[in-house]
Design an enzyme around this catalytic site. Structure first.
Site, PDB file in Angstrom:
ATOM      1  N   HIS A   1     -11.949  19.863 -17.226  1.00  0.00           N
ATOM      2  CA  HIS A   1     -12.625  21.096 -16.797  1.00  0.00           C
ATOM      3  C   HIS A   1     -13.788  21.373 -17.755  1.00  0.00           C
ATOM      4  O   HIS A   1     -13.633  21.253 -18.973  1.00  0.00           O
ATOM      5  CB  HIS A   1     -11.629  22.262 -16.810  1.00  0.00           C
ATOM      6  CG  HIS A   1     -12.267  23.549 -16.423  1.00  0.00           C
ATOM      7  ND1 HIS A   1     -12.555  23.878 -15.110  1.00  0.00           N
ATOM      8  CD2 HIS A   1     -12.718  24.583 -17.173  1.00  0.00           C
ATOM      9  CE1 HIS A   1     -13.146  25.059 -15.086  1.00  0.00           C
ATOM     10  NE2 HIS A   1     -13.254  25.516 -16.321  1.00  0.00           N
TER      11      HIS A   1
ATOM     12  N   ARG B   1      -2.025  22.124   3.921  1.00  0.00           N
ATOM     13  CA  ARG B   1      -2.195  21.559   2.580  1.00  0.00           C
ATOM     14  C   ARG B   1      -1.025  20.649   2.203  1.00  0.00           C
ATOM     15  O   ARG B   1      -1.207  19.555   1.678  1.00  0.00           O
ATOM     16  CB  ARG B   1      -2.330  22.691   1.561  1.00  0.00           C
ATOM     17  CG  ARG B   1      -2.629  22.183   0.156  1.00  0.00           C
ATOM     18  CD  ARG B   1      -2.645  23.289  -0.880  1.00  0.00           C
ATOM     19  NE  ARG B   1      -3.513  24.397  -0.511  1.00  0.00           N
ATOM     20  CZ  ARG B   1      -4.841  24.380  -0.571  1.00  0.00           C
ATOM     21  NH1 ARG B   1      -5.456  23.291  -0.969  1.00  0.00           N
ATOM     22  NH2 ARG B   1      -5.543  25.440  -0.231  1.00  0.00           N
TER      23      ARG B   1
END
Ligand code: GRF
Length: 216
Positions: A112, A68
Site C-alpha cells: 500500500h 463476490r
C-alpha cells in the site's frame, strides 16, 4: 532449498509485479518463483509483463451479476491449481471477501502506498500533499485482513515529502521505494524469516477450497 510458489494479483501497470519478477529471475537463491499472475482486467499491462517473463498469466473477470464470494471461490481454485503458497496483491483493485481472506490467511500480503495506519484508501499522495506539513510518506507491506488496508504491518519504507512535490513526483518516489521493499519482504517470507502473527503461514497445512459448484 525449497522455492516458494508465489502468485501475484494485479489490475494495472504491474510495476511491483515487475520488481518481483526481476528479483525471482536474477537473484541467485531468491527463494521464490512467480508461478502465476492473475488480473481482473484482461487488458492489464501486468499480464503482458508476465507473458514477457514467460510466466503463466490469466485474466479472471467477474461475470455479470456474479457475487463476490463466487468470484473469490473461482479465484481460489485457480490459485490452488497453480500451487500458490503466497499471494501478493500488487495493485489489485478488487476487494476480496472474508472467506477468501480467511482461506489464504498467513499466505496473503499487500503493498500500500502510505505509511499505514496513515492514509489508508485511494489517492494517498494527493491527500498527503493536501494535508500540508507532512514530511514523511512511504509504503507498507502488510498481511491482509478483511478490513481494507488493515492487517499486521510487515515492513515499511519511508521517503521524504519535498517542497515543490506534486502527486506525480511524490508517487514516483514512493513507487521506487515499493520496488525495493516488496521483493525484500517476499524473499524474507520465502526464507522463513517472517510469518503472519495470526495465520498459519506458507508451508502450513492447506485447506482445500470448495468451488461454488461443489458447495451446492
Ligand atoms: C502501487 O502504488 C501499490 O502500492 C498500490 O497500487 C499500486 C500498483 O502499482 N497497491 P503497480 O501496478 O505495481 O505499478
Amino acid at each position: 532449498m525449497a522455492v516458494l510458489n508465489v502468485a501475484v494479483l494485479a489490475s494495472g501497470r504491474g510495476s511491483n509485479l515487475q520488481a518481483l519478477l526481476d528479483r525471482a529471475a536474477v537473484a541467485a537463491g531468491a527463494g521464490f518463483r512467480i508461478a502465476l499472475v492473475v488480473s481482473d482486467q484482461p487488458g492489464a499491462a501486468a499480464l503482458e509483463r508476465a507473458a514477457t517473463a514467460g510466466v503463466s498469466a490469466v485474466a479472471i473477470e467477474p461475470a455479470a451479476g456474479e457475487r463476490r464470494a463466487a468470484f473469490d471461490a473461482r479465484l481460489s481454485v485457480v490459485l490452488e491449481r497453480a500451487g500458490a503458497e503466497l499471494i501478493c496483491l500488487a495493485g489489485f483493485m478488487r476487494i476480496l471477501g472474508p472467506a477468501f481472506v480467511d482461506r489464504w490467511r498467513g499466505r496473503l500480503i499487500n503493498i500500500h502506498p502510505s505509511l499505514l495506519p496513515a492514509y489508508p484508501g485511494l489517492d494517498t499522495h494527493a491527500r498527503v500533499l493536501r494535508d500540508g506539513g507532512v514530511r514523511r510518506h512511504g509504503c507498507t507491506v502488510h498481511w491482509v485482513r478483511s478490513e481494507v488496508d488493515a492487517g499486521p504491518v510487515i515492513a515499511q519504507a519511508a521517503v521524504p515529502v519535498r517542497p515543490g512535490d506534486d502527486p506525480a513526483t511524490l508517487a514516483a518516489r514512493v513507487l521506487s521505494a515499493e520496488h525495493g521493499l516488496y521483493p525484500e519482504v517476499v524473499a524474507a517470507i520465502a526464507a522463513g524469516r517472517l510469518s503472519d502473527p495470526g495465520g498459519i503461514g506458507p508451508g502450513g497445512p492447506v485447506q482445500p477450497t470448495m468451488s461454488s459448484a461443489e458447495k451446492k
